[in-house]
Motif scaffolding. Structure first.
Motif, PDB file in Angstrom:
ATOM      1  N   SER A   1      30.476  33.895  37.583  1.00  0.00           N
ATOM      2  CA  SER A   1      29.433  33.038  37.022  1.00  0.00           C
ATOM      3  C   SER A   1      29.763  31.601  37.385  1.00  0.00           C
ATOM      4  CB  SER A   1      29.383  33.203  35.508  1.00  0.00           C
ATOM      5  OG  SER A   1      30.677  33.053  34.957  1.00  0.00           O
TER       6      SER A   1
ATOM      7  N   MET B   1      23.653  28.492  33.449  1.00  0.00           N
ATOM      8  CA  MET B   1      24.707  29.370  33.965  1.00  0.00           C
ATOM      9  C   MET B   1      24.124  30.444  34.861  1.00  0.00           C
ATOM     10  SD  MET B   1      27.941  31.088  32.167  1.00  0.00           S
ATOM     11  CE  MET B   1      27.270  32.433  31.265  1.00  0.00           C
TER      12      MET B   1
ATOM     13  N   TYR C   1      23.586  23.712  29.177  1.00  0.00           N
ATOM     14  CA  TYR C   1      24.980  23.288  29.108  1.00  0.00           C
ATOM     15  C   TYR C   1      25.049  21.779  29.295  1.00  0.00           C
ATOM     16  CZ  TYR C   1      26.127  28.189  29.191  1.00  0.00           C
ATOM     17  OH  TYR C   1      26.225  29.503  28.859  1.00  0.00           O
TER      18      TYR C   1
ATOM     19  N   ASP D   1      33.687  29.162  35.051  1.00  0.00           N
ATOM     20  CA  ASP D   1      33.453  28.609  36.386  1.00  0.00           C
ATOM     21  C   ASP D   1      34.044  29.471  37.499  1.00  0.00           C
ATOM     22  OD1 ASP D   1      36.219  27.875  36.525  1.00  0.00           O
ATOM     23  OD2 ASP D   1      35.756  26.091  35.354  1.00  0.00           O
TER      24      ASP D   1
ATOM     25  N   ILE E   1      28.325  27.251  36.424  1.00  0.00           N
ATOM     26  CA  ILE E   1      27.340  26.382  35.785  1.00  0.00           C
ATOM     27  C   ILE E   1      27.026  25.240  36.731  1.00  0.00           C
ATOM     28  CG2 ILE E   1      26.940  24.812  33.850  1.00  0.00           C
ATOM     29  CD1 ILE E   1      28.780  26.684  32.204  1.00  0.00           C
TER      30      ILE E   1
END
Ligand SMILES: Nc1nc2c(c(=O)[nH]1)N[C@H]1C(S)=C(S)[C@@H](COP(=O)(O)O)O[C@H]1N2
Ligand SMILES: [Mo]
Length: 548
Positions: A427, A419, A356, A101, A429
């Motif tokens: 990065s 993602m 995810y 994250d 999500i």
């Protein structure tokens, strides 16, 4: 001092890595004293007597074969470019994390101060400048140019490595390096004690046989660090990770892979320093004759070649920095033709499918852009709360349409938790809800010659002019290609692209156009603007597709 700006996290606090210098110095002294005491003790003497650092084992090939000398030289050239351009890429998001994250404050290493919490802080603002002495090309944040150097030289680095490996296993050289006996480890320990107590092992020189520690070190650098650099580099690919979730998991996750990639670089540099030191201490002139000319002589010929190589490396880097600015388009085209094609070949058929869970959704999602949309047209849209918004879809299609948000919402809806990978390295999500792009393709019915789609934004880019990007129809037909109007089950915030933003999960973030105003089907992206495929491609020399 440069180092004092680099901070490592210890619990909640960040400590300057400058402290590593005094700490390592003290530690070094302690280790040397301990090694000397151990070497003098009976246990130490027993170890050294039983396990010789340089063993007279079975015969190994003498001399340094031509393939070793040439690949050694080439790898050095390539690694200098790869490390320098890699540092430049890192400086575009100068933080390293353990979690995907990338929440500010949770990084384990950072090269600048904390992220301000009193205002919106984009990833673009977070980039730092590097001197051309350190980064390639240096001078400004130019991740596009840095990536061209990095990837072009990655390809030749890998080819050189593969060539080496083929010769390695096909020739007697394998007996010089391949560890085949467990006894090598206590021997290496005996070497370590010798070196750490500031002595040099006695025995034949490296032309005839390596000592145990040398053998293990060389073997690990070539067969562990090298492959690890390649594999962790690949783990930063959105195309690969969003297709096969297990791949990034091999390393923990994508950000751990990125951190390992960095630590591998540090290991290469530390090895280089230690290697050069020992080469100098154990007979500079003869050692340089071994590795350049492949002869065991005491003259200065090898040293002369070494000087020449140093001059060439510096020259190559000065040339590379200059070329980066005088012939940027040439570099970009060469990279598109080599790196771009290779990426197409390797990654084009990876349709993203990784999903995810809600619990994976990032608490922080870095916003990224230079400018928000502005002007009377935009103000009117905001005032009408986007009720007056019409998405224009036109170009080489049988059925051009103009769709309101309500029209779009009445069509098929898809939700996905995916993602996002920014080219800069962070990065995040998020859950995205919107129209699967394939439904729009079915609605407008593109002509057969329409192979690319241009996405125009209400916002301008950094240098002025409309922000836009293009995608192949092939990528847009993937099940995860989405025109999103929801984010994390709420209306998409303006910061992240309201009324509409693109998701094409096998590509890097800059291709996910925010604040989409118009969509046009064309034959090829080169027909629009400067013709390189998008705003960042035109202005920042990015590659036309980026699946890594
Ligand atoms: N119009 C527009 N779209 C844009 C950008 C931009 O500058 N302008 N930045 C891109 C980049 S570099 C990234 S990483 C993502 C970031 O999306 P986010 O702000 O929702 O995180 O948007 C992309 N879309
Ligand atoms: Mo980005």
């Amino acid at each position: 001092m440069l180092l004092s700006r680099v901070h490592v996290r210890m619990g909640r606090r960040f400590v300057s890595v400058w402290w590593a210098i005094p700490i390592l110095t003290v530690l070094g002294v302690v280790v040397v004293v301990a090694a000397k005491l151990f070497a003098a003790s009976s246990a130490g003497r027993a170890l050294m007597a039983q396990h010789q650092c340089i063993a007279w084992g079975p015969p190994v090939p003498h001399g340094i074969p031509a393939f070793v000398r040439w690949t050694h030289l080439l790898t050095f050239f390539f690694l200098v470019i790869i490390v320098r351009s890699g540092l430049q890429i890192l400086s575009d998001h100068p933080r390293l994390y353990a979690k995907v994250d990338c929440t500010p404050g949770e990084e384990w290493l950072r090269f600048r101060g904390p992220v301000p919490s009193d205002r919106v802080w984009t990833a673009k603002q977070d980039a730092i400048m590097l001197s051309p002495l350190v980064g390639l090309p240096g001078g400004r944040h130019t991740i596009g140019v840095a990536r061209h150097w990095h990837f072009i030289f990655d390809i030749v680095f890998v080819l050189t490595g593969v060539t080496y490996a083929v010769f390695f296993f096909a020739t007697p050289w394998v007996h010089r390096l391949l560890p085949t006996h467990l006894s090598l480890f206590p021997q290496a320990a005996s070497c370590a004690v010798t070196y750490l107590s500031l002595h040099l092992p006695r025995g034949p020189n490296g032309f005839f046989r390596y000592d145990a520690l040398q053998q293990l070190t060389y073997f690990s650098v070539i067969f562990i660090l090298g492959p690890l650099a390649i594999l962790t580099g690949l783990a930063m690919s959105p195309a690969l990770d969003n297709r096969y979730r297990w791949y990034a998991r091999l390393f923990g996750n994508r950000q751990i892979a990125r951190s390992i990639h960095f630590l591998v670089m540090v290991s290469f540099v530390v090895f280089f320093i230690g290697h050069m030191t020992l080469v100098a201490l154990t007979g500079f002139a003869p050692n340089l004759n071994h590795i350049t000319l492949g002869v065991d002589r005491n003259d200065l010929n090898g040293f002369g070649i070494w000087l020449l190589v140093i001059v060439l490396v510096i020259g190559l880097n000065v040339w590379a920095v200059r070329l980066s600015w005088t012939h940027t388009r040439v570099l970009q085209r060469v990279s598109n033709a080599t790196v771009g094609r290779t990426m197409d070949l390797l990654f084009d058929h990876f349709a993203p499918k990784a999903q995810y869970e809600r619990k994976d959704i990032s608490p922080h999602f870095w916003p990224n852009h230079i400018r928000l949309p502005e002007g009377p047209v935009w103000d009117e849209l905001v005032e009408s709360d986007f009720r007056s918004y019409r998405l224009k879809v036109h170009g080489l299609v049988e059925n051009p349409v103009e769709l309101s948000l309500a029209d779009l919402q009445a069509m098929a809806k898809q939700d996905q938790i995916t993602m996002h990978n920014c080219i800069q390295g962070w990065s995040g999500i998020a859950e995205w809800g919107g129209l699967p792009f394939s439904a729009l393709i079915d609605l407008v019915r593109p002509d057969p010659e329409a192979q690319w789609v241009i996405f125009y934004s209400f916002a301008t880019g950094a240098d002025g002019g409309v922000y836009y990007d293009s995608h192949s129809i092939h990528d847009l037909r993937h099940p995860q290609s989405l025109l999103a109007y929801d984010m994390n089950r709420e209306r998409l915030p303006i910061l992240h692209g309201r009324p509409l933003r693109l998701r094409v999960e096998n590509q890097l973030g800059f291709k996910h156009v925010k604040w989409v105003s118009e969509i046009e089907f064309v034959r090829h992206f080169s027909e629009r603007f400067a013709g390189y495929g998008g705003y960042q491609e035109d202005h920042e020399f990015f590659g036309y597709r980026d699946e890594i």
